[in-house]
Design a protein around this motif. Structure first.
Motif, PDB file in Angstrom:
ATOM      1  N   UNK A  17       0.930  -1.214   0.156  1.00 32.60           N
ATOM      2  CA  UNK A  17      -0.069  -0.137  -0.121  1.00 32.60           C
ATOM      3  C   UNK A  17       0.895   1.277  -0.139  1.00 32.60           C
ATOM      4  N   UNK A  18       0.320   2.395  -0.273  1.00 33.39           N
ATOM      5  CA  UNK A  18       1.091   3.644  -0.425  1.00 33.39           C
ATOM      6  C   UNK A  18       1.551   3.901   1.010  1.00 33.39           C
ATOM      7  N   UNK A  19       0.806   3.871   2.070  1.00 35.63           N
ATOM      8  CA  UNK A  19       1.217   4.245   3.296  1.00 35.63           C
ATOM      9  C   UNK A  19       2.312   3.186   3.850  1.00 35.63           C
ATOM     10  N   UNK A  20       2.368   1.911   3.342  1.00 32.59           N
ATOM     11  CA  UNK A  20       3.597   1.139   3.729  1.00 32.59           C
ATOM     12  C   UNK A  20       4.722   1.300   2.853  1.00 32.59           C
ATOM     13  N   UNK A  21       4.531   1.929   1.806  1.00 24.80           N
ATOM     14  CA  UNK A  21       5.714   2.193   0.776  1.00 24.80           C
ATOM     15  C   UNK A  21       6.253   3.467   1.353  1.00 24.80           C
ATOM     16  N   UNK A  22       5.523   4.380   1.937  1.00 28.35           N
ATOM     17  CA  UNK A  22       6.377   5.567   2.515  1.00 28.35           C
ATOM     18  C   UNK A  22       7.015   5.310   3.618  1.00 28.35           C
ATOM     19  N   UNK A  23       6.729   4.368   4.508  1.00 27.15           N
ATOM     20  CA  UNK A  23       7.420   3.901   5.834  1.00 27.15           C
ATOM     21  C   UNK A  23       8.422   3.191   5.429  1.00 27.15           C
ATOM     22  N   UNK A  24       8.426   2.248   4.302  1.00 28.27           N
ATOM     23  CA  UNK A  24       9.687   1.559   3.901  1.00 28.27           C
ATOM     24  C   UNK A  24      10.661   2.353   3.319  1.00 28.27           C
ATOM     25  N   UNK A  25      10.129   3.585   2.698  1.00 27.60           N
ATOM     26  CA  UNK A  25      11.231   4.559   2.281  1.00 27.60           C
ATOM     27  C   UNK A  25      11.981   5.070   3.494  1.00 27.60           C
ATOM     28  N   UNK A  26      11.236   5.351   4.494  1.00 24.60           N
ATOM     29  CA  UNK A  26      11.911   5.673   5.666  1.00 24.60           C
ATOM     30  C   UNK A  26      12.809   4.907   6.222  1.00 24.60           C
ATOM     31  N   UNK A  27      12.533   3.452   6.103  1.00 22.92           N
ATOM     32  CA  UNK A  27      13.549   2.570   6.560  1.00 22.92           C
ATOM     33  C   UNK A  27      14.951   2.448   5.614  1.00 22.92           C
ATOM     34  N   UNK A  28      14.590   2.813   4.282  1.00 24.54           N
ATOM     35  CA  UNK A  28      15.896   2.838   3.546  1.00 24.54           C
ATOM     36  C   UNK A  28      16.979   3.965   3.956  1.00 24.54           C
ATOM     37  N   UNK A  29      16.072   5.094   4.351  1.00 27.92           N
ATOM     38  CA  UNK A  29      16.930   6.121   4.642  1.00 27.92           C
ATOM     39  C   UNK A  29      17.492   5.884   5.858  1.00 27.92           C
ATOM     40  N   UNK A  30      17.048   5.141   6.820  1.00 32.70           N
ATOM     41  CA  UNK A  30      17.603   4.907   8.144  1.00 32.70           C
ATOM     42  C   UNK A  30      18.814   4.037   8.095  1.00 32.70           C
ATOM     43  N   UNK A  31      18.923   3.377   7.006  1.00 29.61           N
ATOM     44  CA  UNK A  31      19.889   2.494   6.704  1.00 29.61           C
ATOM     45  C   UNK A  31      21.175   2.961   6.326  1.00 29.61           C
ATOM     46  N   UNK A  32      21.195   4.190   6.045  1.00 31.42           N
ATOM     47  CA  UNK A  32      22.548   5.029   6.054  1.00 31.42           C
ATOM     48  C   UNK A  32      23.369   4.438   4.825  1.00 31.42           C
ATOM     49  N   UNK A  33      24.575   4.057   5.328  1.00 29.05           N
ATOM     50  CA  UNK A  33      25.399   3.553   4.478  1.00 29.05           C
ATOM     51  C   UNK A  33      24.947   2.154   3.576  1.00 29.05           C
ATOM     52  N   UNK A  34      23.870   1.715   4.042  1.00 29.06           N
ATOM     53  CA  UNK A  34      23.421   0.469   3.571  1.00 29.06           C
ATOM     54  C   UNK A  34      22.242   0.785   2.617  1.00 29.06           C
ATOM     55  N   UNK A  35      22.060   2.309   2.387  1.00 33.65           N
ATOM     56  CA  UNK A  35      20.872   2.485   1.645  1.00 33.65           C
ATOM     57  C   UNK A  35      20.771   1.995   0.054  1.00 33.65           C
ATOM     58  N   UNK A  36      21.886   1.662  -0.602  1.00 34.99           N
ATOM     59  CA  UNK A  36      21.646   1.143  -1.949  1.00 34.99           C
ATOM     60  C   UNK A  36      21.115  -0.179  -1.850  1.00 34.99           C
ATOM     61  N   UNK A  37      21.777  -1.091  -0.920  1.00 37.59           N
ATOM     62  CA  UNK A  37      21.381  -2.353  -0.787  1.00 37.59           C
ATOM     63  C   UNK A  37      19.822  -2.571  -0.287  1.00 37.59           C
ATOM     64  N   UNK A  38      19.550  -1.632   0.744  1.00 32.71           N
ATOM     65  CA  UNK A  38      18.180  -1.467   1.325  1.00 32.71           C
ATOM     66  C   UNK A  38      17.310  -1.159   0.310  1.00 32.71           C
ATOM     67  N   UNK A  39      17.534  -0.310  -0.708  1.00 26.02           N
ATOM     68  CA  UNK A  39      16.703   0.226  -1.966  1.00 26.02           C
ATOM     69  C   UNK A  39      16.482  -1.082  -2.733  1.00 26.02           C
ATOM     70  N   UNK A  40      17.737  -1.774  -3.059  1.00 30.12           N
ATOM     71  CA  UNK A  40      17.244  -2.944  -3.770  1.00 30.12           C
ATOM     72  C   UNK A  40      16.712  -3.988  -3.390  1.00 30.12           C
ATOM     73  N   UNK A  41      16.506  -4.095  -1.906  1.00 28.36           N
ATOM     74  CA  UNK A  41      16.090  -5.298  -0.965  1.00 28.36           C
ATOM     75  C   UNK A  41      14.449  -4.910  -0.996  1.00 28.36           C
ATOM     76  N   UNK A  42      14.052  -3.659  -0.847  1.00 32.33           N
ATOM     77  CA  UNK A  42      12.995  -3.402  -0.259  1.00 32.33           C
ATOM     78  C   UNK A  42      12.173  -2.719  -1.775  1.00 32.33           C
ATOM     79  N   UNK A  43      12.720  -2.528  -2.942  1.00 34.08           N
ATOM     80  CA  UNK A  43      12.086  -2.159  -3.958  1.00 34.08           C
ATOM     81  C   UNK A  43      10.786  -2.441  -4.367  1.00 34.08           C
ATOM     82  N   UNK A  44      10.786  -4.022  -4.352  1.00 33.65           N
ATOM     83  CA  UNK A  44       9.405  -4.452  -4.740  1.00 33.65           C
ATOM     84  C   UNK A  44       8.277  -4.078  -3.990  1.00 33.65           C
TER      85      UNK A  44
END
Length: 238
Positions: free
Chosen positions: A211-238
């Protein structure tokens, strides 16, 4: 005081106030694991756990809030008198009050959860009945999955997480954000060793949970990963 919160009602009701006074008196004495309840309060607490007396529910809410301490000091008394009230199959109103009391200040104490595990997992299906305490439940369930112990299996945690409504799942993801931010300089390690296994083994992957609401929260999770942001984005993109 008119309130929909069982804890508020309990601490403002005479029965709850007497229970709280007895708990404070007990906490001022010597608290030791397996010491047993003092003779002065054992029969009183036992009587207050009688579900046939509805007004005593205010006391049971507060006793549930202290379930970990009660279990550590007198596990047999707690298993016999207090823990049955956590069972949703027994009486839903009692279970809701007990869980709201426990979730007032929850702790994952494995010896206790060995006995309330079925009721704890079943609570995911009763998220709406917990009111504001539902958020604490979703967070506690998520922490239980992030810090794996022998108490729960992966399948049990996955099923309970999937049973949460969208609001509960959103709170679960927010708990991941908070946990990751709290890891400080160990964020990358925490992401790889805790969050990624959670995402791959616990989080439900069906389309209805996207859902859009969950996607927004997952975006915050990617940001929280800091240095691991690229791999977080790849992992959570689906």
């Amino acid at each position: 005081m008119d309130s929909n919160d069982p804890v508020d009602r309990a601490i403002n009701h005479p029965v709850g106030q007497v229970t709280e006074a007895l708990l404070r008196w007990w906490y001022c004495s010597v608290l030791e694991d397996k010491r047993g309840l003092p003779d002065e309060i054992d029969p009183i607490f036992t009587r207050l756990c009688d579900s046939r007396v509805s007004v005593y529910r205010h006391a049971r809410v507060l006793l549930a809030a202290h379930a970990v301490t009660l279990f550590r000091v007198d596990s047999e008394w707690t298993k016999r008198n207090l823990l049955p009230h956590f069972n949703w199959q027994r009486l839903a109103a009692e279970a809701s009050a007990a869980w709201e009391g426990f979730l007032w200040s929850p702790r994952l104490y494995p010896p206790l959860f060995e006995f309330i595990k079925p009721a704890f997992l079943d609570t995911a299906k009763h998220y709406a009945e917990l009111g504001d305490a539902g958020r604490q439940y979703a967070a506690l369930l998520t922490f239980a999955a992030l810090e794996p112990r022998e108490t729960f299996t992966t399948d049990e945690l996955k099923a309970a997480t999937e049973a949460l409504p969208e609001a509960g799942r959103q709170e679960a993801v927010q708990t991941l954000v908070v946990a990751l931010e709290g890891a400080g300089e160990q964020r990358v390690e925490y992401w790889r060793n805790r969050v990624v296994p959670y995402w791959r083994s616990i989080w439900p992957k069906s389309r209805e949970h996207r859902t859009p609401a969950l996607a927004e929260t997952f975006a915050r999770l990617c940001i929280a990963a800091r240095e691991a942001f690229p791999e977080a984005l790849d992992e959570l993109r689906p």
